[in-house]
Write a protein that holds these residues in place. Structure first.
Motif, mmCIF file in Angstrom:
data_model
loop_
_atom_site.group_PDB
_atom_site.id
_atom_site.type_symbol
_atom_site.label_atom_id
_atom_site.label_comp_id
_atom_site.label_asym_id
_atom_site.label_seq_id
_atom_site.Cartn_x
_atom_site.Cartn_y
_atom_site.Cartn_z
ATOM 1 N N PRO A 106 0.825 -1.196 0.000
ATOM 2 C CA PRO A 106 0.000 0.000 0.000
ATOM 3 C C PRO A 106 0.868 1.258 0.000
ATOM 4 O O PRO A 106 2.044 1.210 0.380
ATOM 5 N N LEU A 107 0.271 2.381 -0.413
ATOM 6 C CA LEU A 107 1.003 3.643 -0.384
ATOM 7 C C LEU A 107 1.365 3.992 1.056
ATOM 8 O O LEU A 107 0.580 3.711 1.977
ATOM 9 N N PRO A 108 2.521 4.592 1.251
ATOM 10 C CA PRO A 108 2.847 5.063 2.603
ATOM 11 C C PRO A 108 1.753 6.007 3.116
ATOM 12 O O PRO A 108 1.226 6.830 2.359
ATOM 13 N N VAL A 109 1.409 5.905 4.375
ATOM 14 C CA VAL A 109 0.336 6.690 4.969
ATOM 15 C C VAL A 109 0.617 8.190 4.884
ATOM 16 O O VAL A 109 -0.305 9.003 4.942
ATOM 17 N N THR A 110 1.865 8.571 4.723
ATOM 18 C CA THR A 110 2.206 9.994 4.629
ATOM 19 C C THR A 110 1.505 10.665 3.449
ATOM 20 O O THR A 110 1.154 11.846 3.532
ATOM 21 N N TYR A 111 1.298 9.929 2.355
ATOM 22 C CA TYR A 111 0.587 10.507 1.206
ATOM 23 C C TYR A 111 -0.872 10.779 1.556
ATOM 24 O O TYR A 111 -1.419 11.833 1.196
ATOM 25 N N LEU A 112 -1.517 9.856 2.244
ATOM 26 C CA LEU A 112 -2.907 10.049 2.650
ATOM 27 C C LEU A 112 -3.011 11.210 3.634
ATOM 28 O O LEU A 112 -3.920 12.045 3.535
ATOM 29 N N ASN A 113 -2.075 11.287 4.569
ATOM 30 C CA ASN A 113 -2.079 12.383 5.539
ATOM 31 C C ASN A 113 -1.945 13.731 4.830
ATOM 32 O O ASN A 113 -2.655 14.686 5.159
ATOM 33 N N ALA A 114 -1.046 13.804 3.861
ATOM 34 C CA ALA A 114 -0.861 15.046 3.112
ATOM 35 C C ALA A 114 -2.115 15.371 2.305
ATOM 36 O O ALA A 114 -2.565 16.526 2.282
ATOM 37 N N PHE A 115 -2.690 14.365 1.653
ATOM 38 C CA PHE A 115 -3.904 14.576 0.875
ATOM 39 C C PHE A 115 -5.016 15.133 1.766
ATOM 40 O O PHE A 115 -5.715 16.085 1.390
ATOM 41 N N GLN A 116 -5.190 14.554 2.933
ATOM 42 C CA GLN A 116 -6.247 15.011 3.834
ATOM 43 C C GLN A 116 -6.002 16.445 4.303
ATOM 44 O O GLN A 116 -6.941 17.243 4.399
ATOM 45 N N ALA A 117 -4.756 16.790 4.573
ATOM 46 C CA ALA A 117 -4.428 18.159 4.989
ATOM 47 C C ALA A 117 -4.687 19.152 3.853
ATOM 48 O O ALA A 117 -5.235 20.237 4.071
#
Length: 153
Positions: A37-48
């Motif tokens: 899966p994609l590193p969670v950092t990408y999802l965190n950045a997307f959400q921000a």
């Protein structure tokens, strides 16, 4: 282009395709992590980004297919009488669609969006190693008027 190029705000389902485009070049391969899966950092950045009214992650689509991406950040500055600027970042086109004018349309769209938001300037940076990108942006009217500097943390 067979289908009409459209632009919209990215959604979470676009994230995999966005990261794949960011990683699909010489410099991107060294700084991005396109894995499943994609590193969670990408999802965190997307959400921000999605939660911030002054940030827009925009995708270009041919039909339903995501073929380009860019991030636009709108910021007020005390200079220029408190004027706003738009900063364009992370511009990428799907490798199979490069050379078809999608990048040009992405930038034109961003400039139009900056005007809608009342910005007095649009700015961007590109790595000095990206000579083609430098020529591309100059061809769209951007000028290297300042020397950019970064400090990696």
């Amino acid at each position: 282009m067979n289908a009409e190029l459209t632009f919209r705000l990215a959604n979470e389902q676009d994230l995999d395709e966005i990261v794949a485009m960011l990683a699909d070049d010489v410099l991107g391969r060294t700084r991005e992590r396109y894995e499943q899966p994609l590193p969670v950092t990408y999802l965190n950045a997307f959400q921000a980004i999605s939660a911030d009214a002054n940030n827009e992650l925009v995708v270009a689509c041919l039909g339903e297919k995501v073929v380009g991406v860019q991030q636009i950040t709108f910021a007020p500055y005390i200079t220029h009488q408190g004027g706003w600027r738009a900063t364009i970042e992370g511009v990428r086109t799907l490798s199979s669609e490069r050379g078809k004018g999608i990048g040009t349309e992405l930038i034109r769209w961003a400039i139009g969006r900056a005007k809608e938001r009342g910005c007095h300037a649009v700015q961007l940076t590109t790595d000095k190693k990206r000579e083609d990108a430098l020529r591309f942006y100059e061809g769209l009217g951007f000028k290297a008027t300042h020397e950019g500097m970064k400090l990696k943390l």
